[in-house]
Design a protein around this motif. Structure first.
Motif, PDB file in Angstrom:
ATOM      1  N   ARG A  89       0.826  -1.195   0.000  1.00  0.00           N
ATOM      2  CA  ARG A  89       0.000   0.000   0.000  1.00  0.00           C
ATOM      3  C   ARG A  89       0.869   1.256   0.000  1.00  0.00           C
ATOM      4  N   ILE A  90       2.033   1.171   0.648  1.00  0.00           N
ATOM      5  CA  ILE A  90       2.939   2.318   0.622  1.00  0.00           C
ATOM      6  C   ILE A  90       3.482   2.526  -0.779  1.00  0.00           C
ATOM      7  N   LEU A  91       3.726   1.414  -1.471  1.00  0.00           N
ATOM      8  CA  LEU A  91       4.258   1.516  -2.823  1.00  0.00           C
ATOM      9  C   LEU A  91       3.206   2.088  -3.766  1.00  0.00           C
ATOM     10  N   ARG A  92       1.938   1.635  -3.602  1.00  0.00           N
ATOM     11  CA  ARG A  92       0.937   1.973  -4.606  1.00  0.00           C
ATOM     12  C   ARG A  92       0.163   3.234  -4.318  1.00  0.00           C
ATOM     13  N   GLY A  93       0.100   3.612  -3.057  1.00  0.00           N
ATOM     14  CA  GLY A  93      -0.664   4.818  -2.725  1.00  0.00           C
ATOM     15  C   GLY A  93      -2.135   4.625  -2.976  1.00  0.00           C
ATOM     16  N   PRO A  94      -2.819   5.361  -3.837  1.00  0.00           N
ATOM     17  CA  PRO A  94      -2.287   6.469  -4.632  1.00  0.00           C
ATOM     18  C   PRO A  94      -2.280   7.789  -3.850  1.00  0.00           C
ATOM     19  N   GLU A  95      -3.246   7.954  -2.940  1.00  0.00           N
ATOM     20  CA  GLU A  95      -3.287   9.193  -2.162  1.00  0.00           C
ATOM     21  C   GLU A  95      -2.245   9.116  -1.062  1.00  0.00           C
ATOM     22  N   SER A  96      -1.781  10.279  -0.614  1.00  0.00           N
ATOM     23  CA  SER A  96      -0.854  10.231   0.505  1.00  0.00           C
ATOM     24  C   SER A  96      -1.554   9.724   1.754  1.00  0.00           C
ATOM     25  N   ALA A  97      -2.873   9.940   1.832  1.00  0.00           N
ATOM     26  CA  ALA A  97      -3.609   9.433   2.991  1.00  0.00           C
ATOM     27  C   ALA A  97      -3.535   7.912   3.054  1.00  0.00           C
ATOM     28  N   ASP A  98      -3.542   7.246   1.901  1.00  0.00           N
ATOM     29  CA  ASP A  98      -3.442   5.788   1.912  1.00  0.00           C
ATOM     30  C   ASP A  98      -2.125   5.344   2.521  1.00  0.00           C
ATOM     31  N   ARG A  99      -1.060   6.045   2.137  1.00  0.00           N
ATOM     32  CA  ARG A  99       0.252   5.685   2.680  1.00  0.00           C
ATOM     33  C   ARG A  99       0.275   5.918   4.178  1.00  0.00           C
ATOM     34  N   MET A 100      -0.340   7.041   4.591  1.00  0.00           N
ATOM     35  CA  MET A 100      -0.324   7.361   6.011  1.00  0.00           C
ATOM     36  C   MET A 100      -1.066   6.304   6.813  1.00  0.00           C
ATOM     37  N   LEU A 101      -2.190   5.858   6.305  1.00  0.00           N
ATOM     38  CA  LEU A 101      -2.919   4.898   7.128  1.00  0.00           C
ATOM     39  C   LEU A 101      -2.298   3.522   7.065  1.00  0.00           C
ATOM     40  N   ALA A 102      -1.534   3.230   6.012  1.00  0.00           N
ATOM     41  CA  ALA A 102      -0.745   2.003   6.039  1.00  0.00           C
ATOM     42  C   ALA A 102       0.274   2.078   7.171  1.00  0.00           C
ATOM     43  N   ALA A 103       0.902   3.253   7.319  1.00  0.00           N
ATOM     44  CA  ALA A 103       1.880   3.404   8.401  1.00  0.00           C
ATOM     45  C   ALA A 103       1.208   3.220   9.759  1.00  0.00           C
ATOM     46  N   GLU A 104      -0.027   3.705   9.857  1.00  0.00           N
ATOM     47  CA  GLU A 104      -0.746   3.538  11.131  1.00  0.00           C
ATOM     48  C   GLU A 104      -0.990   2.056  11.416  1.00  0.00           C
ATOM     49  N   MET A 105      -1.321   1.313  10.355  1.00  0.00           N
ATOM     50  CA  MET A 105      -1.533  -0.119  10.529  1.00  0.00           C
ATOM     51  C   MET A 105      -0.249  -0.801  10.998  1.00  0.00           C
ATOM     52  N   PHE A 106       0.897  -0.381  10.457  1.00  0.00           N
ATOM     53  CA  PHE A 106       2.150  -1.000  10.884  1.00  0.00           C
ATOM     54  C   PHE A 106       2.394  -0.770  12.360  1.00  0.00           C
ATOM     55  N   ALA A 107       2.020   0.420  12.839  1.00  0.00           N
ATOM     56  CA  ALA A 107       2.224   0.695  14.260  1.00  0.00           C
ATOM     57  C   ALA A 107       1.429  -0.296  15.102  1.00  0.00           C
ATOM     58  N   THR A 108       0.172  -0.567  14.695  1.00  0.00           N
ATOM     59  CA  THR A 108      -0.628  -1.529  15.456  1.00  0.00           C
ATOM     60  C   THR A 108       0.032  -2.905  15.464  1.00  0.00           C
ATOM     61  N   SER A 109       0.458  -3.364  14.275  1.00  0.00           N
ATOM     62  CA  SER A 109       1.056  -4.692  14.213  1.00  0.00           C
ATOM     63  C   SER A 109       2.361  -4.743  15.001  1.00  0.00           C
ATOM     64  N   ALA A 110       3.139  -3.658  14.909  1.00  0.00           N
ATOM     65  CA  ALA A 110       4.405  -3.644  15.629  1.00  0.00           C
ATOM     66  C   ALA A 110       4.158  -3.682  17.135  1.00  0.00           C
ATOM     67  N   VAL A 111       3.154  -2.943  17.600  1.00  0.00           N
ATOM     68  CA  VAL A 111       2.845  -2.984  19.032  1.00  0.00           C
ATOM     69  C   VAL A 111       2.431  -4.394  19.428  1.00  0.00           C
ATOM     70  N   ALA A 112       1.643  -5.059  18.575  1.00  0.00           N
ATOM     71  CA  ALA A 112       1.246  -6.432  18.890  1.00  0.00           C
ATOM     72  C   ALA A 112       2.470  -7.334  18.995  1.00  0.00           C
ATOM     73  N   ILE A 113       3.402  -7.198  18.026  1.00  0.00           N
ATOM     74  CA  ILE A 113       4.616  -8.015  18.058  1.00  0.00           C
ATOM     75  C   ILE A 113       5.386  -7.762  19.351  1.00  0.00           C
ATOM     76  N   ILE A 114       5.574  -6.478  19.675  1.00  0.00           N
ATOM     77  CA  ILE A 114       6.376  -6.149  20.854  1.00  0.00           C
ATOM     78  C   ILE A 114       5.712  -6.688  22.113  1.00  0.00           C
ATOM     79  N   LEU A 115       4.379  -6.567  22.188  1.00  0.00           N
ATOM     80  CA  LEU A 115       3.694  -7.056  23.388  1.00  0.00           C
ATOM     81  C   LEU A 115       3.840  -8.566  23.522  1.00  0.00           C
ATOM     82  N   ILE A 116       3.709  -9.289  22.402  1.00  0.00           N
ATOM     83  CA  ILE A 116       3.853 -10.745  22.483  1.00  0.00           C
ATOM     84  C   ILE A 116       5.259 -11.104  22.947  1.00  0.00           C
ATOM     85  N   LEU A 117       6.257 -10.418  22.380  1.00  0.00           N
ATOM     86  CA  LEU A 117       7.628 -10.694  22.808  1.00  0.00           C
ATOM     87  C   LEU A 117       7.807 -10.344  24.280  1.00  0.00           C
TER      88      LEU A 117
END
Lengths: 99, 315, 102, 98, 174
Positions: free
Chosen positions: C24-52
């Motif tokens: 989604r970061i690669l394809r966009g097309p709107e900058s908002a799409d890229r931004m919300l992909a980044a937001e999704m990564f934060a959620t997944s990263a927090v999940a990973i860190i919490l499990i660890l």
């Protein structure tokens, strides 16, 4: 393994598909608004289930509450963030798909 | 099964990091570069965790994902009023090869230098001296006792950066754009106390576990950026930025005072008496955190803040 | 410990989730799409860190997740109030976000 | 751990290449950040390989992170003023004395 | 040196004394939670809690009051709606034909014009099928992707629950 550990692991496993479905929606849905729908709902339930599962597994009340706090913070961030992006998108004239 | 999975984890992480680094430096779209870099910082935090460095993961989360992200995004907002930058379309292969060859040579030299390092490292030496350090967390001990001189210079660098930024002129207008949504002040109001609590918490953790002045200062600085974007009014007003100057230099001044007083009582520069080490480190930690927070916040403003915040939107 | 094995696999799946989302970061097309992909990564990263954090029982990782959770709003707020308004001037509304991106 | 050293090398190459070859100040700045991340990664990996864990590289990397963010902030402030194209408003304007 | 007192007054003067006890209790609870109940942390905790309660960069106005019985009835609804929303969106994402019926609805406010409207607007972003895309003085515009009549009844219920939770009156004048 005790019953609580099983329950915790089961909840953690149950949370993963929600996170995956959020990503799937992010990739498949046609415009910003529908993608926001997918992310805000899927990710928060997914993270919530993982937090509750881990809290049960850790067997300590303080750890469980701290996990809950982290989840609530993420909820606040993503609910507000989704709203901000959606409202700014509409204000900037981004037309929803299918309308 | 577990080793296989952890290899898969490492490989995925490495692949994603490389791809993001490439995107950040070579994507045609500037916004894509910046977002890639923000995600790069996020994944670097995962890498630090994998390498048993929770201290650095904390700092990366606060500085990398927080402050740097905000710096880059708001710089982008100011840049795009200017003519768009040309994307890196013309790619001349000889040039690329020459650059890569240069980079590889530098890398090889650095690698060779790293290879010569004494193998066991300083872990034993630090562990041996920890009882005298006044804190239980080795990294804090190293930062604020054994190698306090580095820390002084580092806050000095940050202070110098802010001085340089201030010398470029006043903060570009608009400092804060019109509030796009009533949800923003509500968000800031709700999160600000959490930022304060988390800052104190990281300071407290720093004395015996990962955490400490840098992480705490970075979290508070990021919180400051968030609340000012959410429409809060800053307190630091006054002629000649008086309160600003005091707070910004607080960390350096306190460290210098500590260092000089140790020389006065006959110790070496920055050699605290063993009995007082804990107290001195406590004071240094608090002042350093306040200064770092203010310095990062000042760095975000891109220039000297106005003496009064009147005349800026919403204040 | 069987539960740890399960958790490692979950962590790998979540990381894979992030890697797939990079599209989604690669394809966009709107900058908002890229931004919300980044937001999704934060959620997944927090999940990973919490499990660890829970499986290796290291409270320091929990703090990393806490800092991430606190700061995850900052990027979106900066984006909305700072970057987006200047990125590309408002243009006539598009009918489809996906197929006719820039 | 070898993988992380390789990763650090790869990031170093990308960062170096971006620093010299990519166009646009902001991209060069990002390349500089990637470059410093690569160096930090190499540091921490080496620290991880020694036993017991060596805290000195960790402390130095923390210092390095702060230095990197200072550099980035100064560079961004300069880039903004370079790009502002002479307009008084975006370049920053002294407030009228009252 | 005359500016120092005004500087301090400026920092702490934005909190109404009436709100202090509640805030102190709330932040003390949060501190206890963050530190994992460590009793030795309270030497740091006391100034932290006091700082969080007193120092506020926002003009003093406590936006919401939370009623405990309201919260008790709110939570199960919240959990049930969240799960339903996530399942709904997962179904749409997995379905081969991506069934989406986007629509924009105007939903007139019944809540009074204070923080509670923002709370509801943010809340519905997590609830099934709704996303708040515009807030005006009279109504909010909601982007929906599913059955609109069901969404509207869900919204009305959420608004009622929010009013109970935040001790706000609802008025039906529209």
């Amino acid at each position: 393994m005790t019953l609580t550990e099983w329950l915790g692991t089961a909840l953690v496993i149950a949370g993963v598909p929600f996170l995956l479905s959020g990503t799937l929606g992010l990739l498949r849905f046609p415009d910003v608004y529908t993608r926001l729908h997918a992310l805000a709902k899927g990710d928060n339930v997914g993270l919530g289930l993982i937090c509750v599962g881990l809290g049960i597994q850790s067997g300590s009340v303080t750890v469980a509450l701290k996990l809950l706090l982290i989840w609530v913070l993420m909820l606040i961030a993503s609910a507000t963030g989704a709203g901000l992006i959606a409202r700014t998108a509409l204000a900037r004239g981004l037309k929803p798909w299918g309308l | 099964m577990a080793p296989l999975a952890s290899h898969a984890y490492d490989l995925l992480l490495a692949g994603a990091l490389l791809w993001l680094a490439w995107q950040a430096t070579h994507a045609a779209d500037l916004f894509r570069s910046v977002i890639s870099f923000i995600v790069f910082g996020l994944l670097m935090a995962l890498a630090w965790i994998r390498l048993d460095a929770p201290d650095i993961a904390l700092a990366e989360a606060a500085i990398g994902a927080g402050v740097t992200g905000a710096l880059l995004l708001s710089a982008l907002g100011r840049l795009t009023s200017a003519p768009a930058e040309k994307p890196a379309a013309t790619r001349r292969w000889p040039g690329t090869i020459a650059v890569l060859a240069l980079a590889a040579t530098v890398l090889a030299l650095l690698g060779a230098a790293a290879w010569q390092l004494p193998a066991p490292g300083l872990g034993d030496a630090v562990a041996g001296h920890m009882p005298r350090a006044g804190v239980d967390n080795p990294v804090t001990g190293v930062l604020l006792n054994f190698r306090a001189f580095d820390t002084l210079l580092e806050i000095g660098v940050l202070l110098l950066a802010v001085v340089a930024i201030w010398s470029l002129g006043p903060t570009p207008e608009p400092l804060v754009p019109a509030i796009p949504s009533p949800a923003l002040p509500a968000l800031g109001r709700m999160l600000w106390p959490m930022f304060v609590l988390a800052t104190f918490y990281l300071l407290w953790r720093g004395t015996h576990a990962p955490g400490g002045a840098f992480q705490a200062g970075a979290v508070l600085g990021a919180g400051g950026i968030l609340v000012i974007l959410a429409g809060a009014r800053p307190w630091l007003t006054g002629e000649d930025n008086g309160p600003w100057r005091w707070l910004l230099s607080l960390g350096v001044v306190t460290m210098l005072l500590a260092a000089l007083s140790t020389t006065l009582i006959g110790q070496r520069f920055f050699e605290y008496p063993e009995s007082a080490a804990a107290g001195v480190i406590l004071v240094l930690e608090i002042t350093a955190a306040i200064s770092i927070a203010m310095l990062l916040f000042a760095a975000y403003l891109n220039g000297q803040p106005p003496a009064r915040w009147r005349g800026y939107p919403h204040s | 410990m069987m539960s740890t094995d399960v958790h490692i696999v979950i962590v790998v799946i979540l990381l894979l989730n992030i890697v797939v989302g990079l599209v989604r970061i690669l394809r966009g097309p709107e900058s908002a799409d890229r931004m919300l992909a980044a937001e999704m990564f934060a959620t997944s990263a927090v999940a990973i860190i919490l499990i660890l954090a829970v499986t290796t029982s290291s409270p320091a990782l929990m703090d990393v997740a806490l800092v991430f959770a606190l700061l995850s709003a900052l990027a979106v707020v900066t984006f909305v109030s700072r970057a987006w308004s200047a990125l590309n001037p408002p243009q006539p509304p598009k009918h489809d976000g996906e197929e006719d991106g820039p | 751990m070898m993988l992380y050293l390789l990763l650090a090398s790869g990031l170093f190459l990308i960062g170096c290449h971006g620093l010299f070859a990519s166009e646009g100040m902001l991209r060069k700045l990002l390349a500089l950040n990637v470059l410093s991340s690569a160096v930090f990664l190499a540091f921490v990996t080496i620290a991880r390989m020694s036993d017991p864990l060596d805290p000195v590289p960790h402390a130095i990397v923390l210092t390095g992170l702060v230095v990197t963010v200072s550099t980035t902030a100064v560079a961004l402030a300069i880039v903004i003023r370079l790009a502002a194209g002479g307009s008084d408003l975006s370049r920053g304007r002294r407030e009228e004395d009252e | 040196m005359t500016r120092i007192p005004s500087f301090i007054r400026d920092i702490i003067g934005r909190t109404r004394p009436r709100d202090l006890p509640g805030r102190l209790i709330l932040y003390a609870g949060l501190w206890w939670l963050i530190t994992g109940g460590d009793a030795g942390a309270w030497t740091w905790g006391a100034p932290a809690v006091a700082g969080a309660a007193i120092i506020s960069p926002f003009p003093g106005r406590s936006p919401w009051q939370i009623s405990i019985p309201g919260a008790l009835t709110f939570l199960p609804v919240f959990v049930a709606f969240s799960l339903r929303g996530a399942l709904d969106v997962a179904r749409r994402a997995l379905h081969p034909r991506r069934p989406l019926n986007p629509a924009l609805l105007d939903y007139p406010w019944r809540l009074p014009d204070n923080g509670s409207r923002v709370f509801l607007a943010n809340l519905i972003n997590l609830m099934p099928g709704t996303l708040c895309v515009r807030i005006t003085g009279r109504a909010m515009t909601v982007h929906t992707i599913g059955d609109t009549t069901r969404t509207l009844s869900g919204l009305a219920e959420l608004e009622a629950r929010t009013a109970m939770l935040l001790k706000q009156p609802l008025h039906d004048e529209h």
